[in-house]
Design a protein around this motif. Structure first.
Motif, PDB file in Angstrom:
ATOM      1  N   PHE A 204       0.857  -1.178   0.000  1.00 33.66           N
ATOM      2  CA  PHE A 204       0.000   0.000   0.000  1.00 33.66           C
ATOM      3  C   PHE A 204       0.899   1.236   0.000  1.00 33.66           C
ATOM      4  CE2 PHE A 204      -2.325  -3.416   2.216  1.00 33.66           C
ATOM      5  CZ  PHE A 204      -3.417  -3.541   1.364  1.00 33.66           C
ATOM      6  N   SER A 205       0.323   2.414  -0.006  1.00 36.44           N
ATOM      7  CA  SER A 205       1.124   3.638  -0.144  1.00 36.44           C
ATOM      8  C   SER A 205       2.147   3.806   0.975  1.00 36.44           C
ATOM      9  CB  SER A 205       0.212   4.864  -0.194  1.00 36.44           C
ATOM     10  OG  SER A 205      -0.574   4.935   0.992  1.00 36.44           O
ATOM     11  N   ASN A 206       1.770   3.511   2.217  1.00 36.10           N
ATOM     12  CA  ASN A 206       2.710   3.689   3.328  1.00 36.10           C
ATOM     13  C   ASN A 206       2.770   2.463   4.242  1.00 36.10           C
ATOM     14  OD1 ASN A 206       0.237   3.878   4.530  1.00 36.10           O
ATOM     15  ND2 ASN A 206       0.691   5.734   5.702  1.00 36.10           N
ATOM     16  N   SER A 207       2.347   1.317   3.718  1.00 37.20           N
ATOM     17  CA  SER A 207       2.371   0.084   4.510  1.00 37.20           C
ATOM     18  C   SER A 207       2.353  -1.110   3.571  1.00 37.20           C
ATOM     19  CB  SER A 207       1.158   0.028   5.445  1.00 37.20           C
ATOM     20  OG  SER A 207      -0.048   0.021   4.693  1.00 37.20           O
ATOM     21  N   TRP A 208       2.559  -2.317   4.148  1.00 34.72           N
ATOM     22  CA  TRP A 208       2.467  -3.535   3.352  1.00 34.72           C
ATOM     23  C   TRP A 208       2.041  -4.698   4.231  1.00 34.72           C
ATOM     24  CZ3 TRP A 208       5.636  -7.283   5.282  1.00 34.72           C
ATOM     25  CH2 TRP A 208       6.866  -6.923   5.846  1.00 34.72           C
ATOM     26  N   VAL A 209       1.549  -5.757   3.568  1.00 39.37           N
ATOM     27  CA  VAL A 209       1.214  -7.004   4.249  1.00 39.37           C
ATOM     28  C   VAL A 209       1.762  -8.153   3.412  1.00 39.37           C
ATOM     29  CG1 VAL A 209      -1.063  -7.136   3.131  1.00 39.37           C
ATOM     30  CG2 VAL A 209      -0.637  -8.448   5.218  1.00 39.37           C
ATOM     31  N   HIS A 210       2.325  -9.146   4.081  1.00 40.46           N
ATOM     32  CA  HIS A 210       2.855 -10.328   3.396  1.00 40.46           C
ATOM     33  C   HIS A 210       2.224 -11.563   4.037  1.00 40.46           C
ATOM     34  CE1 HIS A 210       6.588 -12.823   1.951  1.00 40.46           C
ATOM     35  NE2 HIS A 210       5.516 -13.014   1.205  1.00 40.46           N
ATOM     36  N   LEU A 211       1.549 -12.359   3.217  1.00 43.95           N
ATOM     37  CA  LEU A 211       0.874 -13.577   3.670  1.00 43.95           C
ATOM     38  C   LEU A 211       1.536 -14.766   2.998  1.00 43.95           C
ATOM     39  CD1 LEU A 211      -2.692 -12.233   2.837  1.00 43.95           C
ATOM     40  CD2 LEU A 211      -1.541 -12.029   5.032  1.00 43.95           C
ATOM     41  N   ARG A 212       1.968 -15.736   3.792  1.00 43.15           N
ATOM     42  CA  ARG A 212       2.625 -16.895   3.187  1.00 43.15           C
ATOM     43  C   ARG A 212       2.538 -18.088   4.134  1.00 43.15           C
ATOM     44  NH1 ARG A 212       7.677 -17.667   5.373  1.00 43.15           N
ATOM     45  NH2 ARG A 212       8.299 -18.984   3.629  1.00 43.15           N
ATOM     46  N   LYS A 213       2.559 -19.274   3.530  1.00 40.99           N
ATOM     47  CA  LYS A 213       2.613 -20.495   4.320  1.00 40.99           C
ATOM     48  C   LYS A 213       4.041 -20.713   4.795  1.00 40.99           C
ATOM     49  CE  LYS A 213       1.576 -25.465   4.126  1.00 40.99           C
ATOM     50  NZ  LYS A 213       1.104 -26.580   3.278  1.00 40.99           N
ATOM     51  N   SER A 214       4.199 -21.002   6.086  1.00 40.47           N
ATOM     52  CA  SER A 214       5.521 -21.226   6.646  1.00 40.47           C
ATOM     53  C   SER A 214       6.144 -22.505   6.112  1.00 40.47           C
ATOM     54  CB  SER A 214       5.437 -21.305   8.174  1.00 40.47           C
ATOM     55  OG  SER A 214       6.665 -21.717   8.740  1.00 40.47           O
ATOM     56  N   ASN A 215       7.473 -22.476   5.931  1.00 36.48           N
ATOM     57  CA  ASN A 215       8.219 -23.676   5.548  1.00 36.48           C
ATOM     58  C   ASN A 215       8.607 -24.520   6.753  1.00 36.48           C
ATOM     59  OD1 ASN A 215       8.231 -23.088   2.780  1.00 36.48           O
ATOM     60  ND2 ASN A 215      10.026 -21.765   3.003  1.00 36.48           N
ATOM     61  N   THR A 216       8.443 -23.964   7.951  1.00 34.95           N
ATOM     62  CA  THR A 216       8.968 -24.627   9.142  1.00 34.95           C
ATOM     63  C   THR A 216       7.915 -24.953  10.189  1.00 34.95           C
ATOM     64  OG1 THR A 216       9.479 -22.469  10.132  1.00 34.95           O
ATOM     65  CG2 THR A 216      11.220 -23.534   8.855  1.00 34.95           C
ATOM     66  N   GLU A 217       6.700 -24.426  10.052  1.00 36.05           N
ATOM     67  CA  GLU A 217       5.637 -24.687  11.006  1.00 36.05           C
ATOM     68  C   GLU A 217       4.311 -24.788  10.249  1.00 36.05           C
ATOM     69  OE1 GLU A 217       5.806 -22.274  14.780  1.00 36.05           O
ATOM     70  OE2 GLU A 217       7.273 -21.130  13.607  1.00 36.05           O
ATOM     71  N   PRO A 218       3.316 -25.487  10.822  1.00 42.23           N
ATOM     72  CA  PRO A 218       2.006 -25.609  10.172  1.00 42.23           C
ATOM     73  C   PRO A 218       1.148 -24.363  10.388  1.00 42.23           C
ATOM     74  CG  PRO A 218       2.000 -26.839  12.212  1.00 42.23           C
ATOM     75  CD  PRO A 218       3.404 -26.317  12.040  1.00 42.23           C
ATOM     76  N   ILE A 219       1.592 -23.244   9.831  1.00 43.68           N
ATOM     77  CA  ILE A 219       0.917 -21.960  10.029  1.00 43.68           C
ATOM     78  C   ILE A 219       0.961 -21.123   8.748  1.00 43.68           C
ATOM     79  CG2 ILE A 219       1.442 -21.833  12.509  1.00 43.68           C
ATOM     80  CD1 ILE A 219       3.744 -19.936  11.827  1.00 43.68           C
ATOM     81  N   ILE A 220       0.072 -20.150   8.676  1.00 46.29           N
ATOM     82  CA  ILE A 220       0.179 -19.072   7.695  1.00 46.29           C
ATOM     83  C   ILE A 220       0.741 -17.866   8.433  1.00 46.29           C
ATOM     84  CG2 ILE A 220      -1.058 -17.480   6.174  1.00 46.29           C
ATOM     85  CD1 ILE A 220      -3.154 -19.610   5.741  1.00 46.29           C
ATOM     86  N   ARG A 221       1.825 -17.308   7.935  1.00 47.95           N
ATOM     87  CA  ARG A 221       2.398 -16.106   8.542  1.00 47.95           C
ATOM     88  C   ARG A 221       1.718 -14.868   7.959  1.00 47.95           C
ATOM     89  NH1 ARG A 221       6.545 -17.525  11.702  1.00 47.95           N
ATOM     90  NH2 ARG A 221       7.741 -19.412  11.203  1.00 47.95           N
ATOM     91  N   VAL A 222       1.429 -13.918   8.833  1.00 48.79           N
ATOM     92  CA  VAL A 222       0.817 -12.655   8.421  1.00 48.79           C
ATOM     93  C   VAL A 222       1.698 -11.525   8.954  1.00 48.79           C
ATOM     94  CG1 VAL A 222      -1.263 -11.230   8.442  1.00 48.79           C
ATOM     95  CG2 VAL A 222      -1.463 -13.727   8.583  1.00 48.79           C
ATOM     96  N   TYR A 223       2.545 -10.977   8.101  1.00 50.80           N
ATOM     97  CA  TYR A 223       3.461  -9.910   8.492  1.00 50.80           C
ATOM     98  C   TYR A 223       3.005  -8.597   7.890  1.00 50.80           C
ATOM     99  CZ  TYR A 223       7.033 -13.237  10.181  1.00 50.80           C
ATOM    100  OH  TYR A 223       7.722 -14.197  10.869  1.00 50.80           O
ATOM    101  N   THR A 224       3.085  -7.530   8.679  1.00 50.35           N
ATOM    102  CA  THR A 224       2.738  -6.206   8.187  1.00 50.35           C
ATOM    103  C   THR A 224       3.772  -5.188   8.647  1.00 50.35           C
ATOM    104  OG1 THR A 224       1.387  -5.671  10.128  1.00 50.35           O
ATOM    105  CG2 THR A 224       0.264  -6.718   8.269  1.00 50.35           C
ATOM    106  N   GLU A 225       3.827  -4.058   7.942  1.00 48.38           N
ATOM    107  CA  GLU A 225       4.676  -2.944   8.354  1.00 48.38           C
ATOM    108  C   GLU A 225       3.953  -1.647   8.037  1.00 48.38           C
ATOM    109  OE1 GLU A 225       9.321  -2.277   8.425  1.00 48.38           O
ATOM    110  OE2 GLU A 225       8.571  -1.941   6.394  1.00 48.38           O
ATOM    111  N   ALA A 226       4.051  -0.673   8.969  1.00 50.41           N
ATOM    112  CA  ALA A 226       3.339   0.594   8.822  1.00 50.41           C
ATOM    113  C   ALA A 226       4.077   1.678   9.612  1.00 50.41           C
ATOM    114  CB  ALA A 226       1.904   0.440   9.312  1.00 50.41           C
TER     115      ALA A 226
END
Length: 461
Positions: free
Chosen positions: A417-439
């Motif tokens: 986004f203009s001043n932030s981002w989100v990254h969604l991905r399946k982890s390679n090391t745990e049975p989870i979806i990672r949800v990372y953001t920065e703002a």
């Protein structure tokens, strides 16, 4: 209980049923598959593999299984005993070995262990090699050696000394300045090999060391991932002892984070930013980090006249991109520093030495150093995967919803986004979806992370 088979190795929880957990049968099968893959190279008539482990409770058992499986294939083993991941990486080319195995589950809790696999350069295997090993393991395609052709084990107790000396010989490590700085540091070694390696390096640099959880017994005193919420004891110890800062590493010492003199988190994302700032001030060039890392590295790189590049998450992907763009330094925002002048692997020892060199030069407190960098805030969430969840469907659905934002799908889905981002991905090391953001603020980052967690769960319901 979980067993994760991926191109980067095999990782799971100890005990339980084969194929569902990391049992001795799974360890032997995957070690045999890796050894068979090494021997499948027609240019290799005799093979040597370097093995090291962190201090996990299961480490000695897993190492015995792996070593003896390789011996059964006719492969010679160089046993480093307890060793950091970067130390094993450096020892592979030093010994002219054909590969290496690191027995560590990195930041995972004590019930986990893993086999992390290296090529002859001491770097993590690429996707093609990983897929071949998985296929060999699936088919039990092994051909063990006869009694006259068994391999052998040679123990090596010199690897940490070699690693430390290589760090001290690095052209950008200002040994004299550090030794005369009078700096005092608290080290949280999470009761693994970092409790030996980091203090040993610091003492060579004449740094006063206060040791916290530095007994390598594998009983982690807190969650071993070096995040703020796990580091209360280190924060208190830094303030109590009036130390200049605190250091914490994960169990295999490829992730590095700092606590400032006030007991506040410097931010694991800013470990790479600070080290890159120092390196680029001496040798300008390009940098690389993964897509889940802070924008601050891009800002610092451009300040020094270089170009920043991003890669998919995973050390092998960062290294590949670094070589492609001839990066002078790179890594991952989880506190992983990769300095190609030493080797192409995340390395907390060189990261510590570069950070000390920076502090010895600028002579300001760690809290003041943090204020000199662009201020971004990250939020790191996760969604535990249920058996009914179709991760690919969820990520495809999110991509379609935000199609107008031109999402990046190299690794999961990243939306800028203009001043932030989100990254969604399946982890390679745990049975989870990672949800990372920065703002620009912590609240905005947290709100964005919670928003996307909610959207994913709604799509999956």
């Amino acid at each position: 209980m979980t067993l994760i088979k991926s191109i980067s190795g095999i990782r799971g929880t100890i005990g339980g049923e084969p194929n569902n957990n990391l049992t001795p049968i799974d360890v032997v099968r995957f070690a045999a598959a890796y050894g068979s893959y090494i021997l499948s190279d027609p240019n290799i008539s005799e093979a040597t593999i370097v093995i090291g482990r962190d201090a996990r409770i299961s480490g000695a058992m897993v190492q015995a299984l792996v070593s003896n499986t390789l011996i059964g294939l006719g492969i010679d083993v160089i046993d480093l005993g307890m060793a950091t991941t970067p130390t094993v990486e450096m020892m592979v080319p030093k010994e002219n070995a054909q590969g290496g195995i690191i027995l560590t589950a990195s930041h995972n809790p004590k019930q986990w262990n893993a086999l992390k696999l290296l090529d002859s350069k001491g770097e993590f295997l690429n996707a093609v090699a990983g897929a071949k090993i998985l296929e060999i393991a699936k088919n039990d395609a092994f051909d063990f050696a006869s009694v006259d052709d068994l391999g052998s084990i040679k123990e090596d107790q010199t690897s940490l000394e070699m690693h430390i000396n290589a760090v001290l010989d690095h052209p950008l490590v200002e040994i004299d300045a550090i030794r005369s700085s009078g700096i005092k540091v608290v080290v949280d070694g999470v009761n693994s090999i970092g409790g030996i390696a980091i203090p040993a390096l610091l003492k060579k640099l004449n740094i006063e060391v206060v040791e916290l959880y530095c007994e390598p017994n594998g009983y982690f005193p807190h969650n071993p991932e070096p995040l703020k919420e796990h580091l209360g004891a280190l924060s208190e110890k830094v303030k109590e002892t009036k130390a200049d800062f605190g250091i914490v590493v994960d169990p295999d010492v490829d992730r590095l984070a700092f606590i400032d003199e006030n007991g506040e988190m410097f931010g694991e994302e800013y470990t790479l930013v600070a080290c890159a700032d120092y390196v680029l001030s001496k040798t300008p060039g390009n940098t690389v980090s993964n897509m889940s890392s802070t924008r601050a590295l891009k800002d610092i790189t451009e300040k020094h006249g270089g170009t920043y590049y991003s890669s998919a998450v995973g050390e092998v992907n960062v290294v590949t991109k670094m070589k492609e763009v001839n990066a002078i330094i790179g890594g991952e925002g989880n506190g992983g520093i990769i300095d190609p002048q030493l080797h192409y692997g995340r390395d907390s020892l060189i990261g510590t030495a570069l950070f000390l060199s920076l502090l010895s030069e600028i002579k300001i407190p760690v809290s003041e150093l943090k204020k000199t960098y662009p201020e971004y805030f990250m939020s790191k969430g996760k969604i535990e995967l249920e058996p009914t969840m179709d991760v690919d469907f969820l990520l495809d659905a999110i991509e379609k919803v935000y199609q107008k934002e031109n999402p990046n799908t190299i690794d999961g889905v990243k939306i800028d986004f203009s001043n932030s981002w989100v990254h969604l991905r399946k982890s390679n090391t745990e049975p989870i979806i990672r949800v990372y953001t920065e703002a620009p603020s912590q609240k905005e980052a947290d709100d964005l992370m919670n928003r996307f967690k909610k959207e994913l769960l709604e799509l999956g319901s």
